[in-house]
Write a protein that holds these residues in place. Structure first.
Motif, mmCIF file in Angstrom:
data_model
loop_
_atom_site.group_PDB
_atom_site.id
_atom_site.type_symbol
_atom_site.label_atom_id
_atom_site.label_comp_id
_atom_site.label_asym_id
_atom_site.label_seq_id
_atom_site.Cartn_x
_atom_site.Cartn_y
_atom_site.Cartn_z
ATOM 1 N N ARG A 140 0.995 -1.403 0.543
ATOM 2 C CA ARG A 140 -0.137 -0.064 -0.430
ATOM 3 C C ARG A 140 0.822 1.384 0.050
ATOM 4 N N GLY A 141 1.540 1.948 -0.952
ATOM 5 C CA GLY A 141 2.213 3.275 -0.925
ATOM 6 C C GLY A 141 3.448 2.449 -0.401
ATOM 7 N N ASN A 142 3.703 2.930 0.473
ATOM 8 C CA ASN A 142 5.478 2.904 0.949
ATOM 9 C C ASN A 142 5.360 2.231 1.770
ATOM 10 N N LEU A 143 3.856 1.241 1.657
ATOM 11 C CA LEU A 143 3.738 -0.130 2.595
ATOM 12 C C LEU A 143 3.580 -1.979 2.394
ATOM 13 N N ARG A 144 4.496 -2.218 2.991
ATOM 14 C CA ARG A 144 5.190 -3.882 1.844
ATOM 15 C C ARG A 144 5.263 -4.551 3.406
ATOM 16 N N MET A 145 3.946 -5.456 3.577
ATOM 17 C CA MET A 145 3.769 -6.163 4.667
ATOM 18 C C MET A 145 3.215 -7.765 4.270
ATOM 19 N N ASP A 146 4.472 -8.528 4.561
ATOM 20 C CA ASP A 146 4.907 -9.603 4.403
ATOM 21 C C ASP A 146 4.369 -10.768 5.494
ATOM 22 N N PHE A 166 1.421 -5.626 14.174
ATOM 23 C CA PHE A 166 1.634 -6.456 13.141
ATOM 24 C C PHE A 166 -0.597 -6.351 12.870
ATOM 25 N N LEU A 167 -1.018 -7.325 13.792
ATOM 26 C CA LEU A 167 -2.691 -7.385 12.856
ATOM 27 C C LEU A 167 -3.357 -6.266 12.727
ATOM 28 N N LEU A 168 -3.133 -4.797 14.051
ATOM 29 C CA LEU A 168 -3.643 -4.272 13.883
ATOM 30 C C LEU A 168 -3.892 -3.117 12.587
ATOM 31 N N LEU A 169 -1.793 -3.273 11.830
ATOM 32 C CA LEU A 169 -1.736 -2.285 10.821
ATOM 33 C C LEU A 169 -2.308 -2.817 9.483
ATOM 34 N N GLN A 170 -2.270 -4.346 9.493
ATOM 35 C CA GLN A 170 -3.043 -5.007 8.174
ATOM 36 C C GLN A 170 -3.811 -4.829 8.030
ATOM 37 N N ALA A 171 -5.041 -4.887 9.357
ATOM 38 C CA ALA A 171 -5.972 -4.150 9.126
ATOM 39 C C ALA A 171 -6.539 -2.511 8.934
ATOM 40 N N LEU A 172 -5.887 -1.720 9.404
ATOM 41 C CA LEU A 172 -6.267 -0.462 8.675
ATOM 42 C C LEU A 172 -5.702 -0.496 7.244
ATOM 43 N N ALA A 173 -4.465 -1.346 7.005
ATOM 44 C CA ALA A 173 -4.034 -0.885 5.530
ATOM 45 C C ALA A 173 -4.176 -1.910 4.805
ATOM 46 N N GLN A 174 -5.605 -3.116 4.774
ATOM 47 C CA GLN A 174 -6.399 -3.780 3.901
ATOM 48 C C GLN A 174 -7.016 -3.192 3.182
ATOM 49 N N ARG A 231 -8.482 5.662 10.590
ATOM 50 C CA ARG A 231 -8.148 4.879 9.385
ATOM 51 C C ARG A 231 -6.049 5.246 8.351
ATOM 52 N N TYR A 232 -6.624 4.140 7.206
ATOM 53 C CA TYR A 232 -5.046 4.081 6.557
ATOM 54 C C TYR A 232 -4.992 5.254 5.881
ATOM 55 N N ASN A 233 -4.209 5.854 5.910
ATOM 56 C CA ASN A 233 -4.626 6.726 4.316
ATOM 57 C C ASN A 233 -2.957 6.816 3.629
ATOM 58 N N GLU A 234 -3.722 5.963 2.117
ATOM 59 C CA GLU A 234 -2.856 5.532 1.664
ATOM 60 C C GLU A 234 -2.269 6.458 0.788
#
Length: 235
Positions: A140-146, A166-174, A231-234
């Protein structure tokens, strides 16, 4: 059999809680101060640690700080009934959860089981034996999650997150641009049967932002909507 490290200078708590956990099928190691626990952890880590905050030689905060330099294993803090400052500081330093003294031992067991289930699911995904959860690399933009490697990077720089973060960031960035309420984030980060309050999620988000800003001081992708959620803003 999961191995739980119980660290507390109250011998009554060590005795009673260890007996309860052993009756529930856990292997338990007990320590009455933080330094003794750290010495043992440097040789072999347990699956999870339950730490009192106020202890001689090395307190729980210092022990957690040392642990987070080498491991993201689940950690639960035992806090005093009226000491909210300790709870918030502990979460911001990387604890996954806290339980207030005096506490229900059944509640503590359920919190332990919930965190271990979550960790086991992540480990299973990582070795290819699991079947649940999102496992594809997400960008997501500058974010990369594996998820399979439990790896996060921002603008190419690695960021070390706890399982909860990790789970919180993943939930927001999805779903960039969509608001997640605190209740929705609690469902993501914790088992449905385990009660946590809003302050727990807020503290984890603050810790998450702080870590992301180690990679980029201008990080602002996680937006707070007061009274609503996050909210996650790309970018």
């Amino acid at each position: 059999m999961s191995k739980i490290a119980l660290v507390d200078d109250d011998r009554n708590i060590l005795t009673s809680v260890s007996m309860t956990l052993e009756a529930e099928g856990f292997e338990v190691e007990t320590y009455n101060d933080g330094q003794a626990a750290l010495d043992a952890f440097n040789k072999k880590l347990p699956d999870m640690a339950v730490l009192d905050i106020k202890m001689p030689r090395m307190d729980g905060m210092d022990l957690l700080q040392r642990l987070r330099q080498k491991t993201q294993m689940p950690v639960i803090f035992l806090t005093s009934k009226d000491d909210e400052i300790d709870e918030v500081l502990g979460l911001r330093m990387g604890a996954d959860d806290y339980v207030k003294k005096p506490f229900s031992q059944r509640l503590l067991v359920e919190r332990i089981r919930a965190l271990l289930r979550r960790q086991e699911a992540i480990d299973a995904d990582a070795d290819g034996t699991g079947g649940g959860g999102e496992t594809k690399v997400m960008e997501r933009g500058n974010l990369r999650m594996d998820p399979l490697r439990h790896a996060v990077s921002w603008k190419g720089q690695d960021v070390s997150l706890t399982v909860t973060e990790f789970l919180l960031l993943q939930a927001l960035a999805q779903r960039p641009g969509f608001v997640k309420s605190r209740d929705q984030l609690m469902d993501v980060a914790y088992d449905d049967q385990v009660y946590v309050d809003d302050r727990t999620i807020d503290s984890h988000i603050k810790r998450l932002r702080k870590k992301m800003r180690t990679a980029d001081q201008e990080f602002s992708a996680i937006e707070t909507l007061y009274g609503i959620g996050y909210r996650y803003n790309e970018e």
